[in-house]
Write an enzyme that holds these catalytic residues in place. Structure first.
Site, PDB file in Angstrom:
ATOM      1  N   CYS A  41     -22.721  -8.260   2.299  1.00 40.45           N
ATOM      2  CA  CYS A  41     -21.382  -8.120   1.719  1.00 40.45           C
ATOM      3  C   CYS A  41     -21.278  -8.758   0.336  1.00 40.45           C
ATOM      4  O   CYS A  41     -20.724  -8.179  -0.594  1.00 40.45           O
ATOM      5  CB  CYS A  41     -20.349  -8.743   2.662  1.00 40.45           C
ATOM      6  SG  CYS A  41     -20.874 -10.283   3.439  1.00 40.45           S
ATOM      7  N   HIS A  61     -14.054 -11.423   0.263  1.00 37.50           N
ATOM      8  CA  HIS A  61     -14.894 -12.368  -0.469  1.00 37.50           C
ATOM      9  C   HIS A  61     -14.508 -12.355  -1.947  1.00 37.50           C
ATOM     10  O   HIS A  61     -14.180 -11.302  -2.498  1.00 37.50           O
ATOM     11  CB  HIS A  61     -16.366 -11.959  -0.401  1.00 37.50           C
ATOM     12  CG  HIS A  61     -16.999 -12.105   0.946  1.00 37.50           C
ATOM     13  ND1 HIS A  61     -16.415 -12.745   2.013  1.00 37.50           N
ATOM     14  CD2 HIS A  61     -18.223 -11.686   1.393  1.00 37.50           C
ATOM     15  CE1 HIS A  61     -17.236 -12.706   3.057  1.00 37.50           C
ATOM     16  NE2 HIS A  61     -18.327 -12.069   2.708  1.00 37.50           N
TER      17      HIS A  61
END
Lengths: 347, 347
Positions: free
Chosen positions: B131, B244
């Protein structure tokens, strides 16, 4: 012979930094004769404890500094701008937490572990740096002295207490609202801070950097008296209460291995190394809260530049980042016999 | 002529990534003929909705892939290691979220906006990157193509959902414990994550870096097919649920102004620029949650190096960071006529 004592004032005594200054003066048995707690009119009459006694908060005003030897200012920029020069004029030595005077060439900007000698030149007013700068320069100092530093790239993870009591309240309220499934009001910060991050501390400059980021550049250069020391910063507010963390990438002038850096940092004043991946030992802001050292861990070499090091630097932003550094400046002045009422007035 | 449809399996269907794959297949109207939901024995019999129908979760096993055209793997490294080669052997095209095969030279590691052409060489198994890598390379791509990139220094601020459902539960439980004044149990993570940060994602390597940090290096180099592209990473877990964030410092080969970078990023596929300090417009993880783009803001020049840029990159780590990227790979394969049961078996 009895130890010399000082008449001490705290301007901004009811704020998060002022509160911590009062606690630290007591903890460290600073030789306070009389303590004057000063705040805005709104807080007048409030009672705050010091060495087992309740002291009454007075309104910060023109007459607050008569007879004061040492004044800590932690009441914000406007109050420092207005009253710090008056306190100096009244003969007090002022240790100022605001950013107002930090870049004034006549004002030393001091982190005692790094540049205590800058205190020799003071003219009544000493500035204490921004919280994010202080913990970084304490960790950089032994490296700088050993091999020189060319460039620092830093990303910060800054707690809400760096933004004051209302910011702490905002995180508490918002966290409770989220936990209880209620709608969140983004008080104090422009957006929700609970379970979120804001890449925005202090106001934006035309360069696209924030003032907080620019402070890390200007203050680091002034503290090391090295205008060639390059610093690039990204400052981010995180939903943490009481300590700032920083990912610090350093390009040194000569090679330093991670092991050598670790050893230098272990011996450095004000630093505690917490760095053992095998036992999952690394600094976290929660563990640093309420503690004095600047914690350094995750020390490793960065092989993407000639002489690169990376580390993770954590400290309680109200203690070493603010109140403790200010009290340490006062202790250093006292040690040098340079604290007390003065005749000379600069402002 | 009716559109070709595919028999699709999701291994790890009950996890956070598998759940998001199922939602995104429906949202994007991927031409699913039959959907098989696979998970561990523990979840067998659970009912999960897809296009208005309840489907029953089956146990992931040796016979799960007969007749399957396309299998998404999001059940962790051990399951991928054991079952992904069997799925390929059974003729399925596998898109694997685990890190097991990412560095295998026979396995393309693909972010469609960056290196879709790498799909031409696949032999049944395609890996989707970590990710933290995906959102960074999407933001780097237009800059890389325009002026080249020498070096990237990145500090991450990674949400708990990147660590799975139990990590999300842990933050929820701990936040409630703090808000309610109860003692906090540091479940799932080695230390409390609520109102704290952990500079530790995945396990530690002998170099002192974590595997997560090393992935950002290795995967970025593989995706750009550029082993000279230097990446230095610090990966940090933060108490955020669903996206994130990354502070990314880039040294380009030729000069690019912030305005030029902003314009390139505005036109880039998969990117949404949110960058207007005057109106406090910048990406935050809370605003990115549940959305598809990689958000880029705080774009500014870094004058501490010859050709420096800094930016703040935010994306939903379950969507673009995982499930969405996997589905986009499948869409790209379908577009290229390269999806469906194959005869050739590599494993």
């Amino acid at each position: 012979m009895a130890e010399r004592t000082y008449t001490v004032a705290i301007a901004g005594a009811t704020g998060v930094v002022g509160t911590t200054v009062r606690q630290i003066l007591e903890e460290r048995a600073f030789p306070v004769g009389e303590l004057r707690l000063l705040a805005s009119e709104r807080s007048r009459g409030a009672q705050l404890a010091f060495r087992g006694q309740d002291l009454t908060v007075e309104t910060l005003g023109d007459d607050s500094f008569a007879g004061v030897d040492l004044a800590f200012f932690a009441a914000g920029g406007a109050a420092s701008r207005e009253y710090a020069p008056r306190a100096v004029a009244a003969g007090a030595t002022v240790i100022d937490k605001s950013s107002v005077f930090r870049q004034d060439p006549a004002v030393p900007l001091v982190v005692p572990e790094v540049n205590a000698d800058a205190l020799e030149d003071h003219a009544g007013l000493i500035a204490t740096p921004n919280c994010s700068t202080i913990q970084m320069v304490v960790a950089l100092k032994p490296i700088y002295d050993a091999v020189g530093i060319r460039r620092v790239v830093v990303s910060t993870y800054q707690s809400v207490s760096g933004a004051g009591k209302r910011a702490v309240d905002a995180l508490e309220h918002q966290a409770a609202q989220v936990v209880e499934g209620r709608p969140v009001e983004p008080e104090h910060f422009p957006y929700q801070i609970a379970f979120n991050l804001l890449p925005h501390i202090d106001s934006f400059l035309p360069s696209g950097y924030t003032r907080e980021e620019q402070k890390m550049v200007d203050e680091t250069q002034k503290i090391f008296a090295d205008p060639a020391l390059a610093v690039a910063a990204t400052c981010v507010r995180v939903p943490v209460y009481g300590a700032h963390s920083e990912a610090v990438s350093v390009e040194t002038k000569e090679k330093l291995t991670a092991a050598q850096a670790r050893e230098l940092l272990r011996r450095a004043s004000g630093v505690e190394v917490v760095d053992d991946p095998g036992t999952l030992a690394y600094p976290t802001p929660l563990a640093a809260e309420g503690r004095d050292p600047v914690y350094v861990g995750r020390i490793r070499e960065d092989e993407t530049v000639a002489n690169g090091l990376v580390m993770w630097v954590v400290a309680d932003n109200l203690r070493k980042g603010a109140a403790l550094n200010a009290v340490q400046i006062a202790e250093e002045l006292a040690r040098r016999g340079a604290l007390g009422r003065r005749q000379r007035m600069l402002y």
